[in-house]
Design an enzyme around this catalytic site. Structure first.
Site, PDB file in Angstrom:
ATOM      1  N   ARG A 189       4.778 -19.332  -2.350  1.00  0.00           N
ATOM      2  CA  ARG A 189       6.225 -19.078  -2.261  1.00  0.00           C
ATOM      3  C   ARG A 189       7.044 -20.259  -2.998  1.00  0.00           C
ATOM      4  O   ARG A 189       8.225 -20.166  -3.548  1.00  0.00           O
ATOM      5  CB  ARG A 189       6.581 -19.194  -0.724  1.00  0.00           C
ATOM      6  CG  ARG A 189       8.123 -19.135  -0.516  1.00  0.00           C
ATOM      7  CD  ARG A 189       8.584 -18.807   0.907  1.00  0.00           C
ATOM      8  NE  ARG A 189       7.514 -19.158   2.170  1.00  0.00           N
ATOM      9  CZ  ARG A 189       7.780 -20.258   2.471  1.00  0.00           C
ATOM     10  NH1 ARG A 189       8.744 -21.289   1.920  1.00  0.00           N
ATOM     11  NH2 ARG A 189       6.861 -20.872   3.481  1.00  0.00           N
ATOM     12  N   TYR A 239      29.776  -5.704 -10.567  1.00  0.00           N
ATOM     13  CA  TYR A 239      28.669  -4.830 -10.140  1.00  0.00           C
ATOM     14  C   TYR A 239      28.929  -4.482  -8.668  1.00  0.00           C
ATOM     15  O   TYR A 239      29.425  -5.510  -7.759  1.00  0.00           O
ATOM     16  CB  TYR A 239      27.417  -5.392 -10.505  1.00  0.00           C
ATOM     17  CG  TYR A 239      26.246  -4.730  -9.619  1.00  0.00           C
ATOM     18  CD1 TYR A 239      25.945  -3.463  -9.861  1.00  0.00           C
ATOM     19  CD2 TYR A 239      25.428  -5.431  -9.014  1.00  0.00           C
ATOM     20  CE1 TYR A 239      24.990  -2.714  -9.051  1.00  0.00           C
ATOM     21  CE2 TYR A 239      24.390  -4.927  -8.241  1.00  0.00           C
ATOM     22  CZ  TYR A 239      24.327  -3.872  -8.389  1.00  0.00           C
ATOM     23  OH  TYR A 239      23.077  -3.186  -7.449  1.00  0.00           O
ATOM     24  N   ASP A 246      27.197 -14.030 -14.953  1.00  0.00           N
ATOM     25  CA  ASP A 246      26.410 -12.886 -14.937  1.00  0.00           C
ATOM     26  C   ASP A 246      26.237 -12.508 -16.352  1.00  0.00           C
ATOM     27  O   ASP A 246      27.132 -11.732 -17.000  1.00  0.00           O
ATOM     28  CB  ASP A 246      26.843 -11.739 -14.051  1.00  0.00           C
ATOM     29  CG  ASP A 246      25.788 -10.527 -14.003  1.00  0.00           C
ATOM     30  OD1 ASP A 246      24.981 -10.376 -14.717  1.00  0.00           O
ATOM     31  OD2 ASP A 246      25.829  -9.876 -12.743  1.00  0.00           O
ATOM     32  N   LYS A 257      16.708  -5.213 -15.540  1.00  0.00           N
ATOM     33  CA  LYS A 257      17.571  -4.556 -16.694  1.00  0.00           C
ATOM     34  C   LYS A 257      16.900  -4.931 -17.888  1.00  0.00           C
ATOM     35  O   LYS A 257      15.830  -4.565 -18.150  1.00  0.00           O
ATOM     36  CB  LYS A 257      19.021  -4.844 -16.657  1.00  0.00           C
ATOM     37  CG  LYS A 257      19.648  -4.733 -15.208  1.00  0.00           C
ATOM     38  CD  LYS A 257      19.454  -3.338 -14.654  1.00  0.00           C
ATOM     39  CE  LYS A 257      20.366  -3.358 -13.496  1.00  0.00           C
ATOM     40  NZ  LYS A 257      20.023  -3.970 -12.436  1.00  0.00           N
TER      41      LYS A 257
END
Length: 380
Positions: free
Chosen positions: A47, A99, A171, A196
């Protein structure tokens, strides 16, 4: 290194024990220690850090020219990690076209935390600056935006954020670092939905933050470690593999995107095309200034203005796949109002221009003749 070399070699090293050219998938949760608090290597628990994820994070930092990269389980997990820096009473100014998942996170999850969000057209710099006060802590920009392809001048916004000592996050999902480098233009943080274009093959969900200054990167890494939204080793490997062909894929996405936009712009059934590469796009000058290409995302509306026409068109596509997401090698088509942006209230959608006849296309890397023929038969 130049960018085309950097996507393959940037921040990367052959594996030390075997000399493996590709970073192995270190499918482990924990690491042996020789004595309490004395791990064999640099890793204790996955982690906190994993060699495969570390290789991806180093690659992310390299291609965005940042000091530190962080890989997350999704783009929204990356955004959430950044928002955890703020507290009750803080204010965030965001672009008005976002978005749908980002808008949902801002307005439905964080509204109860006491953080206040302002949404504004970032091309109106005077109005944007008028919203800044002593409580403002972050400016969030998406450029080009999803799905209306609006652009914001990163350099000009950065001048204002620096003057007021604000954090500035961009972004960069649609543009990718192949076409646009926000950190070089003055931003402090870049976010990617790595699902993406960075992954590029529609086979992984992932997110990323790249931070310009190491101290801020270390602070965000602590929040990532403490909250646990990290990317697993296999998914890290897939994104790292995708990055190695980013330059080749995005070049073809741009070529196909421009031809699809021009085709739509001349089609009698089409009312308006949203593509920053078209000279009549209202932000075309900004695109030419800060991007090295115009990308593969194209949106358009119908002359009829009818929702039924957009649905019928989408149902008849054969090469384009009707699906959410974008940025894969295959072409996808989407109805924002019913799919990716359905979580935004209708009045807010219409306010920014997301009408019920709007269609968003993610042009893939197929042969352009097949893509244009598919669009034509769907119109017919």
């Amino acid at each position: 290194m130049k960018f085309n070399t950097k996507v393959i070699h940037g921040g990367q090293h052959h594996e030390k024990v075997t000399g493996a050219v590709m970073t192995p998938v270190f499918q482990t949760s924990t690491y042996a220690q020789t004595s309490p608090g004395q791990p064999v290597g640099d890793y204790e628990y996955s982690r906190a850090a994993n060699p495969t994820r570390q290789a991806l994070e180093d690659a992310l930092a390299a291609i965005e020219n940042g000091a530190r990269g962080l890989a997350f389980a999704s783009g929204l997990a990356a955004t959430d990690c950044l928002l955890r820096m703020f507290k009750t009473g803080d204010e965030i100014i965001a672009m008005d076209d976002l978005y749908g998942g980002t808008y949902r996170l801002f307005t439905r999850l964080y509204k109860d935390s006491g953080i206040k969000f302002h949404f504004v057209d970032m091309n109106d710099l005077e109005k944007f600056e008028s919203l800044i006060n002593e409580n403002t802590k972050l400016v969030w920009v998406e450029t080009p935006t999803n799905p209306l392809m609006k652009l914001a001048d990163i350099q000009e916004i950065a001048k204002i954020t620096k003057k007021h000592k604000l954090l500035f996050a961009v972004d960069n999902t649609f543009a990718t670092p192949y076409l646009q480098k926000p950190l070089d233009l003055g931003a402090d943080i870049v976010m990617h939905s790595a699902t993406k274009y960075l992954g590029g093959h529609s086979d992984v969900i992932a997110g990323a933050l790249v931070i310009k200054v190491k101290a801020l990167g270390d602070e965000l890494h602590f929040k990532q470690f403490a909250t646990g939204g990290t990317l697993g080793p296999m998914d890290s490997y897939l994104v790292l593999r995708g990055i190695k062909t980013l330059h080749l894929r995005v070049q073809r996405h741009c070529e196909n995107g421009m031809k699809v936009a021009e085709f739509l712009n001349n089609h009698p059934e089409v009312e308006r095309v949203y593509y920053p590469g078209l000279p009549d796009h209202p932000n075309h000058a900004i695109a030419k200034k800060q991007m090295s290409g115009f990308g593969g995302m194209v949106s358009f509306t119908f002359k009829s203005g009818k929702k039924a026409d957009s649905i019928s068109f989408l149902e008849k596509l054969k090469v384009f796949t009707l699906a959410e997401s974008l940025g894969g090698v295959e072409s996808l088509a989407n109805h924002p109002a019913l799919m990716t942006h359905a979580s935004i209230p209708e009045d807010k959608r219409l306010e920014v221009g997301i009408t019920d006849d709007l269609v968003r296309l993610s042009t893939g890397v197929e042969d352009i003749d097949d893509l244009l023929a598919d669009l034509e038969q769907a119109f017919r």
